[in-house]
Motif scaffolding. Structure first.
Motif, PDB file in Angstrom:
ATOM      1  N   LYS A 198       0.824  -1.212   0.000  1.00 45.15           N
ATOM      2  CA  LYS A 198       0.000   0.000   0.000  1.00 45.15           C
ATOM      3  C   LYS A 198       0.857   1.260   0.000  1.00 45.15           C
ATOM      4  CE  LYS A 198      -4.252  -1.737   2.126  1.00 45.15           C
ATOM      5  NZ  LYS A 198      -5.195  -1.638   3.275  1.00 45.15           N
ATOM      6  N   HIS A 240      -3.602   6.986  -1.176  1.00 53.36           N
ATOM      7  CA  HIS A 240      -4.316   7.887  -0.271  1.00 53.36           C
ATOM      8  C   HIS A 240      -3.357   8.924   0.297  1.00 53.36           C
ATOM      9  CE1 HIS A 240      -7.837   5.305  -0.491  1.00 53.36           C
ATOM     10  NE2 HIS A 240      -7.043   4.267  -0.300  1.00 53.36           N
ATOM     11  N   ASP A 277      -1.181   7.869   3.189  1.00 59.13           N
ATOM     12  CA  ASP A 277      -0.166   6.915   2.742  1.00 59.13           C
ATOM     13  C   ASP A 277       0.958   7.630   2.005  1.00 59.13           C
ATOM     14  OD1 ASP A 277      -1.913   5.090   3.801  1.00 59.13           O
ATOM     15  OD2 ASP A 277      -2.513   4.206   1.871  1.00 59.13           O
ATOM     16  N   PRO A 337      -1.468   1.777   7.509  1.00 60.92           N
ATOM     17  CA  PRO A 337      -2.583   2.381   6.754  1.00 60.92           C
ATOM     18  C   PRO A 337      -3.922   2.146   7.436  1.00 60.92           C
ATOM     19  CG  PRO A 337      -1.054   1.294   5.262  1.00 60.92           C
ATOM     20  CD  PRO A 337      -0.610   0.944   6.654  1.00 60.92           C
ATOM     21  N   GLN A 338      -4.758   3.179   7.449  1.00 60.54           N
ATOM     22  CA  GLN A 338      -6.100   3.197   8.039  1.00 60.54           C
ATOM     23  C   GLN A 338      -6.083   3.186   9.572  1.00 60.54           C
ATOM     24  OE1 GLN A 338      -7.923  -0.162   5.922  1.00 60.54           O
ATOM     25  NE2 GLN A 338      -9.016   1.318   4.634  1.00 60.54           N
ATOM     26  N   HIS A 339      -4.898   3.070  10.158  1.00 60.34           N
ATOM     27  CA  HIS A 339      -4.800   3.095  11.612  1.00 60.34           C
ATOM     28  C   HIS A 339      -3.930   4.256  12.105  1.00 60.34           C
ATOM     29  CE1 HIS A 339      -6.885  -0.708  12.262  1.00 60.34           C
ATOM     30  NE2 HIS A 339      -6.177  -1.227  11.272  1.00 60.34           N
TER      31      HIS A 339
END
Length: 313
Positions: free
Chosen positions: A105, A111, A114, A237-239
């Motif tokens: 990712k 994103h 990221d 990522p996402q955290h």
């Protein structure tokens, strides 16, 4: 639950001769975050600077610039702060993606968060990429290993494999020298762990701050006996970012106070500068971290940067 701390960080330079002109940058103000509230910060400088200003650096750290055109034989930078630390995020061990998913990712960086984290995958002046370091890291990152599990294991291995030894390194010690000596201080272990993670494509950054230490049983806390400290942060990522302290084999919590983030120590040195004249100089540093519900600490005879073990950089 939360804990409030008073932090005093005193940096003193004594010169053999007069300094005619000097320019300095300081990163000494604790950061603001969801788990850390800055209640007070004051920077006292003696002699009084002729120029003083503050700005936010590239990495989001509050930075002070000051210069002195008045001749002086000593310089004292006294940082006084109060912070409130609350509980940080619980472990994501069962929810975190595999390390390969994070690596992939970040390489795509589709994103915004990221993309911002992706710059922490590359080598920096004090954190090179190296196949030997990748091989060391991969002992903790087998196929399909969740990233939190892998970093936790790597943190524990560094703690066990490396000896805390102030005499083994300096601020300029290369990562590979730390690797071969298997000894150093918190700064060395942070740089080593960052290089290991980046060498397998994972984004990691350097964290500078303070660590509250405990006095021996029955003793009062000494002024200057705590330490500047360094640890690392890994991006998921996402955290978001999660921190690990290989020097003490733990995830930072109430006793870790964050001051600055960067690629490595060079980005966020607490005080640095250029002086004209002065001859040889002597540097003394003292750090005191006091819980606000604790009695006032007692003072030793002088500021001593070597009072604490396994914490100071």
């Amino acid at each position: 639950m939360s804990v409030r701390f008073h932090i005093q960080h005193t940096t003193r330079y004594d010169y053999d001769d007069h300094v005619s002109d000097s320019h300095h940058i300081a990163r000494l103000s604790p950061l603001e975050s969801a788990s850390q509230e800055l209640l007070l910060h004051e920077l006292k400088i003696s002699p009084t600077p002729d120029v003083y200003t503050t700005f936010i650096d590239y990495f989001g750290n509050l930075t002070a610039y000051f210069s002195l055109a008045t001749p002086h034989k000593s310089l004292v930078v006294d940082s006084i702060s109060e912070v409130e630390i609350s509980r940080r995020s619980s472990s994501l061990l069962d929810l975190s993606p595999t390390w390969e998913e994070v690596r992939d990712k970040i390489s795509l960086a589709n994103h915004a968060n990221d993309r911002a984290a992706s710059e922490f995958v590359y080598a920096s002046p004090l954190c090179p990429l190296n196949k030997q370091l990748a091989d060391y890291a991969l002992q903790s990152f087998h196929a399909g290993t969740h990233i939190v599990e892998g970093v936790t294991d790597l943190t524990e291995r560094i703690f066990k494999d490396f000896q805390f030894d102030r005499s083994a390194s300096s601020v300029t010690t290369p990562v590979m020298e730390t690797y071969h000596r298997r000894a150093g201080v918190c700064q060395d272990f942070a740089h080593f762990q960052i290089s290991c993670l980046r060498s397998i494509g994972l984004p990691a950054r350097y964290v500078s701050g303070y660590l509250r230490t405990e006095p021996p049983p029955g003793k009062t806390r000494l002024i200057g006996a705590d330490a500047s400290h360094a640890w690392i942060s890994i991006y998921i990522p996402q955290h978001g970012w999660m921190e690990f302290d290989a020097t003490n084999n733990l995830k930072p919590s109430y006793n870790h106070i964050r001051v600055a983030y960067g690629r490595d120590y060079h980005d966020i040195c607490p005080v640095r500068g250029t002086v004209y004249g002065g001859g040889r100089q002597k540097l003394s540093i003292g750090v005191t971290v006091t819980p606000l519900d604790e009695a006032e600490p007692s003072a030793p005879d002088a500021i001593n940067p070597t009072l604490t073990s396994r914490n100071s950089a």
